[in-house]
Design a protein around this motif. Structure first.
Motif, PDB file in Angstrom:
ATOM      1  N   ARG A  31      -0.705   5.367   2.673  1.00 21.51           N
ATOM      2  CA  ARG A  31      -1.727   4.566   3.349  1.00 21.51           C
ATOM      3  C   ARG A  31      -2.843   5.444   3.904  1.00 21.51           C
TER       4      ARG A  31
ATOM      5  N   LYS B  54      -4.845  -3.352  -4.098  1.00 20.73           N
ATOM      6  CA  LYS B  54      -3.836  -3.232  -3.040  1.00 20.73           C
ATOM      7  C   LYS B  54      -4.289  -3.929  -1.760  1.00 20.73           C
TER       8      LYS B  54
ATOM      9  N   GLU C 201       0.798  -1.221   0.000  1.00 23.08           N
ATOM     10  CA  GLU C 201       0.000   0.000   0.000  1.00 23.08           C
ATOM     11  C   GLU C 201       0.832   1.272   0.000  1.00 23.08           C
TER      12      GLU C 201
ATOM     13  N   LYS D 229      -7.554   0.493  -5.165  1.00 21.35           N
ATOM     14  CA  LYS D 229      -7.643   0.223  -3.729  1.00 21.35           C
ATOM     15  C   LYS D 229      -7.996  -1.242  -3.478  1.00 21.35           C
TER      16      LYS D 229
ATOM     17  N   LEU E  62      -4.983   6.324   1.034  1.00 20.92           N
ATOM     18  CA  LEU E  62      -5.773   5.165   0.614  1.00 20.92           C
ATOM     19  C   LEU E  62      -6.948   4.943   1.552  1.00 20.92           C
TER      20      LEU E  62
END
Length: 492
Positions: free
Chosen positions: A156, A171, A150, A168, A159
């Motif tokens: 992160r 990952k 990520e 997303k 995300l």
């Protein structure tokens, strides 16, 4: 409050006194809609950092996991080198074979572990938690996977705040897929310490071991949940060690400490330009970059003082030292020190001299003494175990030939890995001898109950109970022998 306008109600004066007593009114607080008394967990995204303590943590991750994942596959004498076979009640510890009668060694090992924990905690706090605890090790491993799939901390955070897109999902799917693989292999390896791992893998692949499958999935789920999701919550709220560690620590224990006298200054901490004369501005060495908070796996601010959540990993020291280097300040604003050393401004030599205090010395002497005693006992241990139980059905009887006979049930355990032919004999009473079969054949790592009949001539002793000894000796090995004491009953 103005005493001239005090509206607090009063209670009339008690008999014999001339002073009225004031009371504090109590009002019920109106309920608030949606109010919760539980704090919502703030997800922590620790920042990766390089430094001495981070290197030590990764060194111990590699060391512990190479041992954990590799040792079950080692073979000695055609069997698994380290195996706690609960079904067969055999513990194979490299060159040693322990049987249930050796349970005392497990108790001693637990005592040694407890003393080691007390010693390390008294010296340097939660060293175990920060560097070697399985929760710490697997959390670090899972976070490494998270960073690889990520991105770094900022990636992160972005995300987490974004909506669900194909990127997303990909990952997150990759991360959880790798987590599940590590967790499953961890479960297989852990169960492989109690079931021969080579046969375990075959049973799991063919779905023929229901209990093996259950425990493998159980430990895999625990690893996946604790290291992937709960993380610092286990250390803060579930682990009892965080609660009772204060009983083993004092003001001379090395802990991760923030030097507030140096860091705060007269005007506290504040960002500043590199090269600025912060002392002239009344500022401390801390530039309030918050990197020590960002790298902390427990999400605490070490500048608030010693906290039970701190696991002593030292990552905040690495982060702060890096900042001090960039600012051309002296390292050690956050460092391993003691509360007394910070308060007294002690040097490193003074601090270390104080660490060797009576409590630490007692723990060290006890730990070394018990460890040496256990090693010596194991090295001198006879790998032959004998337990004698009298036959309750027939305590004593007179048989043909005028012999008095007692019957015993004898458990013999061969704690070697080679077959043994054993001879039984008796002593302690005139004319006592083994009237049953005096030879027993045992395979390696085998135990068996045998019935032993001892006979003595009538009149060899007065009526009553007399001590006798049953001897068991291996053929061709004079050193492999053991004696078990019991009693011989002579009837009236």
């Amino acid at each position: 409050m103005n005493p001239l306008h005090d509206s607090s109600p009063t209670v009339p004066a008690a008999a014999g006194t001339g002073t009225a007593r004031k009371t504090i009114p109590i009002h019920a607080e109106p309920p608030e809609a949606g109010r919760s008394f539980y704090e919502k967990r703030q997800k922590i995204h620790p920042r990766s950092i390089a430094g001495r303590f981070a290197a030590w943590r990764w060194a111990l991750v590699w060391l512990t996991q190479l041992f954990f994942y590799g040792v079950p596959w080692l073979q000695i004498h055609g069997r698994q080198a380290l195996l706690f076979d609960l079904e067969q009640r055999r513990f194979y510890i490299f060159g040693w074979l322990l049987v249930p009668q050796d349970f005392i060694y497990l108790a001693v090992l637990l005592i040694i572990s407890a003393l080691a924990l007390f010693l390390f905690t008294a010296v340097a706090g939660r060293l175990w938690c920060g560097f070697s605890c399985p929760q710490t090790v697997y959390t670090e491993l899972f976070m490494w996977i998270e960073r690889r799939t990520e991105g770094d901390r900022s990636a992160r955070l972005r995300l987490d705040g974004s909506g669900w897109t194909a990127e997303k999902i990909a990952k997150r799917g990759a991360k959880h897929g790798l987590w599940l693989l590590v967790a499953l292999w961890t479960g297989v390896t852990f169960v492989g310490y109690f079931v021969p791992i080579r046969s375990l893998v075959v049973d799991l692949a063919s779905f023929t071991g229901p209990w093996q499958m259950f425990w493998t999935l159980f430990y895999a789920t625990a690893t996946y949940t604790n290291a992937g999701f709960l993380r610092e919550q286990v250390c803060k709220y579930m682990c009892p060690y965080a609660r009772f560690q204060s009983a083993m620590m004092d003001r001379d224990t090395l802990v991760v400490s923030y030097d507030s006298a140096r860091g705060e200054g007269e005007k506290g901490r504040s960002p500043r330009a590199k090269g600025a004369d912060h002392r002239a501005q009344g500022l401390g060495d801390c530039i309030d970059c918050a990197l020590c908070v960002q790298v902390c796996p427990a999400g605490i601010d070490i500048r608030d003082g010693l906290q039970y959540e701190c696991i002593g990993c030292g990552l905040c020291i690495d982060a702060c030292n890096g900042v001090m280097d960039k600012m051309h300040y002296t390292r050690g604003l956050i460092r391993l020190s003691t509360q007394n050393a910070l308060a007294g401004g002690w040097s490193r030599a003074q601090t270390w001299r104080r660490i060797a205090r009576p409590r630490v010395l007692l723990y060290a002497v006890g730990l070394v003494g018990i460890t040496v005693a256990m090693v010596v006992s194991l090295s001198l241990r006879t790998p032959l175990q004998v337990d004698v139980v009298r036959d309750r059905g027939t305590l004593s009887r007179i048989v043909s030939g005028g012999q008095i006979e007692n019957i015993y049930r004898v458990q013999i355990a061969n704690a070697t890995e080679r077959p043994q032919r054993l001879r039984l004999s008796a002593s302690g009473l005139g004319g006592v001898h083994v009237a049953s079969d005096s030879e027993v054949w045992l395979e390696g790592a085998q135990d068996r109950w045998v019935v032993v009949r001892l006979q003595a001539p009538y009149g060899a002793a007065e009526a009553g109970s007399h001590p006798v000894t049953i001897h068991v000796q291996a053929e061709g090995d004079a050193a492999l022998q053991v004696a078990a004491k019991t009693t011989f009953l002579v009837p009236r």
